[in-house]
Write an enzyme that holds these catalytic residues in place. Structure first.
Site, PDB file in Angstrom:
ATOM      1  N   GLY A  31       2.953   6.578   9.924  1.00 28.80           N
ATOM      2  CA  GLY A  31       4.340   6.638  10.350  1.00 28.80           C
ATOM      3  C   GLY A  31       5.109   5.386  10.008  1.00 28.80           C
ATOM      4  N   GLY A  36       8.314   3.334   0.186  1.00 30.22           N
ATOM      5  CA  GLY A  36       6.973   3.400  -0.384  1.00 30.22           C
ATOM      6  C   GLY A  36       6.306   4.735  -0.093  1.00 30.22           C
ATOM      7  CG  HIS A  37       5.166   5.762   3.847  1.00 31.20           C
ATOM      8  ND1 HIS A  37       5.752   4.763   4.583  1.00 31.20           N
ATOM      9  CD2 HIS A  37       3.828   5.645   4.061  1.00 31.20           C
ATOM     10  CE1 HIS A  37       4.820   4.079   5.221  1.00 31.20           C
ATOM     11  NE2 HIS A  37       3.646   4.579   4.917  1.00 31.20           N
ATOM     12  N   GLY A 160      -0.774   4.414  -1.741  1.00 31.87           N
ATOM     13  CA  GLY A 160      -0.024   3.341  -2.371  1.00 31.87           C
ATOM     14  C   GLY A 160      -0.923   2.164  -2.701  1.00 31.87           C
ATOM     15  CG  ASP A 163      -2.386  -0.375   2.438  1.00 31.58           C
ATOM     16  OD1 ASP A 163      -2.344  -1.476   3.006  1.00 31.58           O
ATOM     17  OD2 ASP A 163      -1.585   0.542   2.692  1.00 31.58           O
ATOM     18  CB  VAL A 189       7.833   1.081  -3.345  1.00 25.92           C
ATOM     19  CG1 VAL A 189       9.353   0.996  -3.209  1.00 25.92           C
ATOM     20  CG2 VAL A 189       7.437   2.361  -4.067  1.00 25.92           C
TER      21      VAL A 189
END
Length: 297
Positions: A31, A36-37, A160, A163, A189
């Site tokens: 959440g 980026g998500h 992404g 991580d 991002v």
């Protein structure tokens, strides 16, 4: 967009989709969603008929109770971002009518009706860097990601590259468990000033947010410096540049082989070299991670 709180309800919907031969993409998140998500969701929507996004702050991967307590949560805002991202992505899609997006937002009790006592360890990649500084973190990551894979059974799952070490651990887990899912790595991002997008950025005070981009600047300067200096000299320069800024403190900076995640001592040790860093920012402080590639295959 459909939001599911119950695992069984999501699985029933996916069962009907698979009967129609639809492909399933999956984006696991905790959440506090950001661009980026959204980039992961866009790619999944582009490459699959159905995209599932999980929103679940997983307690088993936190070794700091205060970190878990303070982790940002805003399901309403997350769903708004996902709906806007999905609608924008399919507007010019010829197969828009066949596309759908589901959100799984379960409670802790729904995800863990009984304690998960499984142990995952994939040395050396899971025991260095984040693994060394956050004991139990990657075990918790593998617990929740494996459970989500068993729930969703995706064809592809999107992660992404911020991580970066986590991706390596998840890939090791997929091989170990023999799961039939493709792990898709997606570029970091960044904001215009270079700061890697992260849910934790929302916890930064304005003055802290102002100095946080110096982390990436130090990494970029380190890549240039490395052309004429040793690994150790480059390491020391990056750490010194960051720690010279009041409000920033390096927890670790590791220059490693990009495949094994083991420290290198010479630039000739590997054709693929990555610098991974974790920095504490501000008085609270907020823990920020980033990485940069010194050499690529």
């Amino acid at each position: 967009m459909k939001v599911f709180e119950k695992i069984a309800d999501l699985q029933n919907a996916l069962f009907d989709d698979r009967k129609q031969g639809k492909s399933v993409g999956f984006v696991p998140t905790m959440g506090a969603l950001h661009e980026g998500h959204a980039s992961l969701v866009r790619r999944s929507v582009k490459e699959n008929d159905v995209t599932v996004v999980s929103i679940f702050v997983n307690p088993t991967q936190f070794n700091d109770k205060n970190d878990l307590k303070n982790y940002p949560r805003d399901l309403k805002a997350d769903c708004k971002l996902l709906e806007e991202t999905f609608d924008a992505e399919i507007v010019n899609c010829k197969s828009a009518n066949s596309k759908s997006i589901y959100v799984l937002a379960p409670s802790v009790e729904e995800m863990y009706p009984t304690p998960d006592t499984r142990q995952f360890e994939y040395p050396p990649i899971s025991t260095v860097m984040e693994g060394a500084h956050r004991p139990g973190h990657f075990n918790g990551v593998c617990q929740v990601v494996s459970r989500l894979f068993y729930i969703v059974h995706p064809d592809r799952s999107y992660f992404g590259e911020k991580d970066w070490q986590q991706i390596a651990v998840v890939k090791a887990m997929v091989r170990h468990l023999g799961l039939d899912v493709q792990i898709v790595e997606c570029p970091i991002v960044r904001d215009a000033d270079g700061l890697a997008r992260s849910s934790r950025n929302t916890l930064l005070a304005p003055d802290e947010r102002a100095i946080a981009p110096r982390i990436y600047q130090a990494l970029k300067d380190g890549v240039v410096y490395a052309k004429t200096h040793t690994v150790q000299e480059t390491h020391d320069k990056v750490v010194a540049d960051i720690d010279a800024t009041e409000g920033l403190r390096t927890e670790y900076f590791a220059i490693v082989d990009g495949n094994t995640l083991q420290d290198i001592t010479s630039w000739d040790d590997s054709p693929y070299v990555v610098g991974c860093i974790t920095v504490y920012c501000g008085k609270t402080p907020i823990r920020l991670i980033d990485h940069i590639k010194f050499k690529e295959n």
